[in-house]
Scaffold this motif. Sequence first.
Motif, PDB file in Angstrom:
ATOM      1  N   SER A 172      -2.673  -1.339   2.096  1.00  0.00           N
ATOM      2  CA  SER A 172      -3.987  -1.777   1.642  1.00  0.00           C
ATOM      3  C   SER A 172      -4.405  -3.089   2.285  1.00  0.00           C
ATOM      4  CB  SER A 172      -3.970  -1.920   0.117  1.00  0.00           C
ATOM      5  OG  SER A 172      -5.196  -2.427  -0.348  1.00  0.00           O
ATOM      6  N   LYS A 173      -5.624  -3.085   2.786  1.00  0.00           N
ATOM      7  CA  LYS A 173      -6.342  -4.286   3.242  1.00  0.00           C
ATOM      8  C   LYS A 173      -5.476  -5.163   4.143  1.00  0.00           C
ATOM      9  CE  LYS A 173      -9.496  -4.379  -0.698  1.00  0.00           C
ATOM     10  NZ  LYS A 173      -9.050  -3.058  -1.194  1.00  0.00           N
ATOM     11  N   ASP A 210      -7.882   4.554   9.187  1.00  0.00           N
ATOM     12  CA  ASP A 210      -8.246   3.728   8.035  1.00  0.00           C
ATOM     13  C   ASP A 210      -8.491   4.643   6.841  1.00  0.00           C
ATOM     14  OD1 ASP A 210      -9.283   1.461   6.490  1.00  0.00           O
ATOM     15  OD2 ASP A 210     -11.235   2.411   6.788  1.00  0.00           O
ATOM     16  N   TRP A 211      -7.719   4.431   5.782  1.00  0.00           N
ATOM     17  CA  TRP A 211      -7.852   5.245   4.575  1.00  0.00           C
ATOM     18  C   TRP A 211      -9.124   4.867   3.826  1.00  0.00           C
ATOM     19  CZ3 TRP A 211      -8.094   3.823  -0.575  1.00  0.00           C
ATOM     20  CH2 TRP A 211      -7.950   4.858  -1.510  1.00  0.00           C
ATOM     21  N   TYR A 226      -0.415   4.503   3.019  1.00  0.00           N
ATOM     22  CA  TYR A 226      -1.324   3.554   3.655  1.00  0.00           C
ATOM     23  C   TYR A 226      -1.047   2.144   3.116  1.00  0.00           C
ATOM     24  CZ  TYR A 226      -4.264   3.250  -0.540  1.00  0.00           C
ATOM     25  OH  TYR A 226      -4.731   3.019  -1.806  1.00  0.00           O
ATOM     26  N   ASP A 258      -7.391  -0.243   5.797  1.00  0.00           N
ATOM     27  CA  ASP A 258      -6.284   0.330   5.018  1.00  0.00           C
ATOM     28  C   ASP A 258      -5.541   1.295   5.931  1.00  0.00           C
ATOM     29  OD1 ASP A 258      -7.318  -0.953   2.637  1.00  0.00           O
ATOM     30  OD2 ASP A 258      -8.840   0.612   2.599  1.00  0.00           O
ATOM     31  N   THR A 271      -3.625  -5.834  -2.808  1.00  0.00           N
ATOM     32  CA  THR A 271      -3.549  -6.232  -1.407  1.00  0.00           C
ATOM     33  C   THR A 271      -2.371  -7.176  -1.235  1.00  0.00           C
ATOM     34  OG1 THR A 271      -5.953  -6.078  -1.228  1.00  0.00           O
ATOM     35  CG2 THR A 271      -4.808  -7.285   0.502  1.00  0.00           C
TER      36      THR A 271
END
Length: 1726
Positions: A1275-1276, A1304-1305, A1273, A1255, A1549
Amino acid sequence: MQVKARHQDGAQLWKTSRLSGKGKLLLIVFLLLYLIVTVIEARQLVGLNMDPMVCVEIGEDKKYTSMKESTNCPYYNEYFVFDFHVPPDVMFDKILKVSVMHSKNLLRSGTLVGSFKMDVGTIYSQPDHQFYHKWALLSDPDDITAGCKGYVKCDIAVVAKGDTIKTPHKANESEEDDIEGNLLLPEGVPAERQWARYYLKIYRAEGLPRMNTSIMANVKKAFIGENKDLVDPYVQVQFAGQKGKTSVQKSCYEPIWNEQIVFTEMFPPLCKRIKIQLRDSDKVNDVAIGTHFLDLRKISNDGDKGFLPTLGPAWVNMYGSTRTYTLMDEYQELNDGLGEGVSFRARLLISLGMELLDTSSPEITSSTEVQVEGIPNISEVNACLDGQPCRWTQVFLPLMGYVPEITTATGKVEEFFLFSSFLEATMVDRKIGDKPIHFEVTIGTFHHLIETELINNSSEEEMDDDGDLQSVATTPPMKPVITDRNYFHLPYFERKPCIYIKSWWQDQRRRLYNANIIDNIADKLEDGLNDVQEIIKTEKAYPERRLRGVLEELSQGCSQFLSLANKDQSQSGRTKLDKERLKLCLSEVEAIGQQAKTMRSQVKKSTVRDKLKLAQNFLSKLRFLAEEPQHSIPDVFIWMISNGKRIAYARVPSKDILYSSIDEEKGKDCGKVKTIFLRIPGKKGFGPAGWTVQSKIEIYLWLGLSRQRKDYLSGLPNGFEENKLSRGPGLPASPPISLTYMMKQIFQLRVHMYQARSLFAADSTGLSDPFARVFFSSQSQVTEVLAETLCPTWDQLLVFENVELFGEASELRDDPPIIVIELYDQDTVGKADFMGRTFAKPVVKMADEHYGPPRFPPQLEYYQIYRGNCTAGEMLAAFELLQIGPNGKADLPPIDGPTDIDRGPILPVPLGIRPVLSKYRIEVLFWGLRDLKRVNLAQVDRPRVDIECAGKGVQSALISNYRKNPNFSTLVKWFEVDLPENELLHPPLNIRVVDCRAFGRYTLVGSHAVTTLRKFIYRGADKQANNWSTTVNQDFSKPQSKDLCYFYKKDDEKGKKKKRKKGDEMEEEELDESMLDWWSKYFASIETLTEGKGKKDKKKPAVDPYEKKKPKLDELKVYSCDCDIQTVLENKSFQTFYVFIYTLICVQVYPKELESEFDNFEDWLHSFNLYRGKAGDDDDQNVTDEDRIVGKFKGSLCMYKVSDDMPRDMNFDSNMGMFNNIPSNDPINVLVRIYVIRVSYATDLHPADINGKADPYIAIKLGKTEVKDKENYISKQLNPLFGKSFDVEATFPMDSTLTVSIYDWDLVGTDDLIGETKIDLENRFYSKHRATCGITRAYAIHGYNVWRDPMKPTHILAKLCKDGKLDGPHYGPAGRVKVENRVFMKQTDEHLALTVLNHWEEIPRVGCKLVPEHVETRPLLHPDKPGIEQGRIEMWVDMFPKDMTAPGPALDISPRKPKKFELRVIIWNTDEVVLEDDDIFTGEKSSDIFVRGWLKGQQEDKQDTDVHYHSITGEGNFNWRFIYPFDYLMAEEKIVISKKESMFAWDETEYKIPARLNLQVWDADHFSADDFLGAIELDLNRFPRGAKTAKQCTIEMVTNEGEMPMVSIFKQKRIKGWWPFVARNEEDEFELTGKVEAELHLLTGEEAEKSPVGEGRNEPEPLEKPNHPDTSLLWFLTHYKAIKQLVCIQYKWLVIRIVTALLLLPVLTLFLYSMPSYMVKKMLGA
């Protein structure tokens, strides 16, 4: 200078002693390796209505993609990383397996569709260690007759420290869709591989070591009553991920198996080696006895006249740990094949054969399971006892005096004789102790066998019946004598001990002779190429002459091989591989000789480097040919034994000491005195323990047939007498057990130690206190210790008096003994630390020779220093060995006494040897210090820089407060120093930074050694500047920039009329610039970049073309960015183009850092890294140079000779010296604007989460300012598109390092750093390349290409001219501008100025390339994983001084939002659909047809038509509409889908998936699952145009897609036609299963809102209902309809005939019944 010879001596000696098996030694070193696999998609998977997922497996690690529902063409684009910390060979033998599973879930294991295997070594051997966008062909391992099971498209890369994943040319979609042309196979492997069987036959083994202790043997004897062998051997074979093993032979040291292991694998296999391991079976834990690897490349040839893999029957020798058994074997990893074996373990008789399989044959077994089968016994020996072949015939009988004539299947057994004499044993490590030391020599099981098995006698001297000594395998024990504090030596002096061994082996000398000839050719070639490289490096004249000589020698050597290699071809035991390899070697060597002969005539001064590379290819090919895969005679091992313990060893290949009467065939060390360094076995031989020499021996070795041994002493130095054991009268003379030298020469050795450079940092300060210890014979001396330096100048003469050497004077002159020089770091407490070692041979002067030119006095030369497996600096020295004649030392050249009183009795290097000196002035620019770390927990506050070179130096001004201003107040200082005139001999310049603390204390912060000063030497303007004497006027009115030029094609007169206005004037139809944005320019540049890498004749449109409304894409012609518009317009072939549409300006996209393009922006300001702490090396992976960096010194150097008539040119200033044009270093405020675009499309981020994703978000740090874009951020995602800009204010020099990080969150816990990149902004800001804001290709005040620099081009040009003291710019009429002697032409002043800036490198004297508008690609690195990229980001940085005009707003580079579209698909009809059901009453075939459709990635939005029941013709009528709204990215041609991965996912995502429409036809069933009939997948960007009628619709529209006219729904918008449904039959081939008439209509989101329609046949705009049964309630009426169908259609005429017949029958009956009575009545008149 002859640096070459000395480098070569040291390197060669190190290679043949310490690194006799260098490649094998490195196996023990553990490396951090990444295997990166990206699974993109799968195609043509065999099966119906599949739910596939891909499994990536390596070793025990498995990772799975997500499961895709109801598709045979799933798209994944999922990224996997496997981390390994293992030796490289272990990693390269691992098997990567890619499998496709069907319907795998938590409850079901899934069904294997197919798999693909390849070893990691094959991947690593590819260019850039990767496969990119290749298709893996899947096959079923359980059914080899099934053929292809589908394809998986993937990227695979192996990344080690320092490797970068390079992006190959990005092929267009059609190229990548060519599956057959892009298979995942190494180059040269055919696309169609066949199944094959590999038969590895294992016959027998012998020479197994003892696998039990004497205690265990006695225990067993006490209980059982007999002493059987405690070893239960079996053979285990691993190949291509499969494992097979033979039966276990219980209690047997001479096991006989006669079994074959059969592997079934495709050919050529994608696995390089077969691992054969001899193991001892044990109930607790099986143990490896020895391991051998069969390299398939060495036993096969894929050329036109090649051969399939074959081997033997031949013996293969296994090596490993010592033969002495211990319960805990500390060298067990050697038995597993890791590292170089230190002893002979066993030999195995095997053969390998292979046959290709015809999978169509019914007799073929379809499974690939490993099979073990029995085979007939091979006739290994003719003479045997009790019918059992055994070693009695080879060893025992000769020992008893009977030597039979033995011929075996592997050759005739001959008696071999090994002789060795130890002439010297010095440098014995004192850690061993002072116990007596002796040496043991073994070959195979001889002397081991005699010692442990045959005779229970402690004597090492064995006699046969004739009294001839069988073996003297060890030297007499001798107590060592002290040499110095580190080493002993053995006092051999005049008496040299000898050993000799008789052994019996199959005579396969021809193999070794041929290998020796090729090795000899390769050695000469390597020496010659090293000579050429040194000539080029040292800038000597005529390297091309030496290269021609090397090639001539190579050609002659190849001719010699051709004449010698064919000898002895009738020798027994020749195998098929021997014959095939001979053919291969003959053809290859002949080809090399011919090419070398041709190339010799082509060598010129300009082509030397290119031809040198070609010659290197010859060398690697010869080395490969010289490796003999079929062993014969085992290697010789030399062991040093002290107090019964084996201390150190050396391994000598038997072929290197094999005798032949022909010199070319003789081993390179046969009959010669060889210097060997013994080393510790196993892992202990690495690291500090391995750096210490255990012993240096001068040894003479000879191996040959016993009948050839008359010449075995001929290579020894002359002047000896043989000492033999006393023999009985009449017995033949035995070999000597020692030699006594009567002839001795006395010498004086003079060692001229001048200096060393780039030494190893051994102290925590980052420096060393070096001294050198010189060893010669049994003497040693040391130089003085020089404190705190890595570049010591000793200037010291060491004299070795009365050196005694044995042998004739002439021999010693030609081949003197080797001198060993070791460098140490002196510590005040404890032992000195080892820093490195080098080797040298002295120049010898005999007593009767004159001491004068050309050989004397010797010249100083550089010698490479080695530490472990890596280099550790260079030493400048000279060595001379002077014979002391009858007159004693009076005849020797005099030694000058000490000239420096302070140095005491230390002798300096004499004047004739030391270099000639000249006075130089070194000017130092002190700019500032950066990023200084704490020293002893205290911050650096008042630093100073000390510069030193050759004993002289200068100090910088003191920085009073480093935290407030780290720059120096005084910029330039200079000092004068005497340096050698030869620039190659210049000593290094040392930079030291000290922190001045209270009470006069000074603390060293860090240091840097500038090893070469050549690039800082001022050559003078006349030498440096180019010759611009002639004035050249260049017209730049034509576009010179790299632009994309679009032209509109005139199709016909009709179209021409439409374009005309009144007055017949042509209307230029321009693109609407408002439609273009920065991303248009960026994607155009990306396309240009890839086109530049790929084929130049591609005419593919740039990017984003679908967003241009006018003109249409197929009416645009795109030319490369280097096109000249005027040329195109004037070219006759382009006269059909009548209007110029647009020029799309490109941005320069660099695939790497901007610094690499502009020499790190060190055009005048250099950065010198400051180091502190001990250095690391190859054996210590934990310490890297990056860890030792404690800061930077920024400045520069300028060096020039000082003379009385030194010209004072215009560049010289009394205060600033040569640095008179540099800017001020006062603090300056700057606005830094950082643009981060995305993670590079070619590389993904390293996964940071357990799900294999990340993330990511951006973090910016500059000085004390830190910005984290955490809330944004993504996502994925592993390849996120950021499109962000950040403005940060900074003050130079305090805030000069910009750090861009990707984190990376994490929902819980701290965020993880994925990687970061650091940029030195200060060097960019002050560089003459002007990296503050890139220069665009064109000037514009608005639009997508807006000028963003606060200074306009005219102002920038005026400033550059002023700073460079140039004449100009002068703007003239007609759009002309003149700068110096260059004239440029353009439209306006700004355009003129910009044209000059874009060609600034052409301006004389001061011109340089200015940084263009650009995007740079920077690697992301993680501090815990140094040298391994974690991904790459694309970005750029602009800088604007705050004291100038404020810049405009930042460019909007926010990611394009996907555009909303709606795809409407109307299913009108189907035809010829296969009939699946059988009617109960009539048996008639029928189907209940319906059509299902969805967009790829949106399986949950599947839509079905209604059912057309009981179609018995395959025809279906639907008139049914599917509606698919979707978001689409034009530039990337991908559909964007946002959804949660699971119900537990925190957020959605985003997926990007190709735009593909899936249509399937099904048969509906009421009481069972629906039956899948067929499908078609349409790529909406490129799919075949629909047929107009059902008859014209054929299966070729799918199978021959490339030959069909293709359309794009994004261009066509609306299309209607017929398309085929296909499915795979039992033969795995496509077959037509139906046809569908469909209409595709694409609308934008706005258009869809304005004209809505209903799904199916609903309002609005309902479709007409077709005439077919459309409700499942009437399903029971279908039987009557079936009868109606039969009666009314198929049997219509039959029914009519039957009804007619039935009607006529009663009429006829009545007629016949009434006819007689009627006739009677008529006749009677009744």
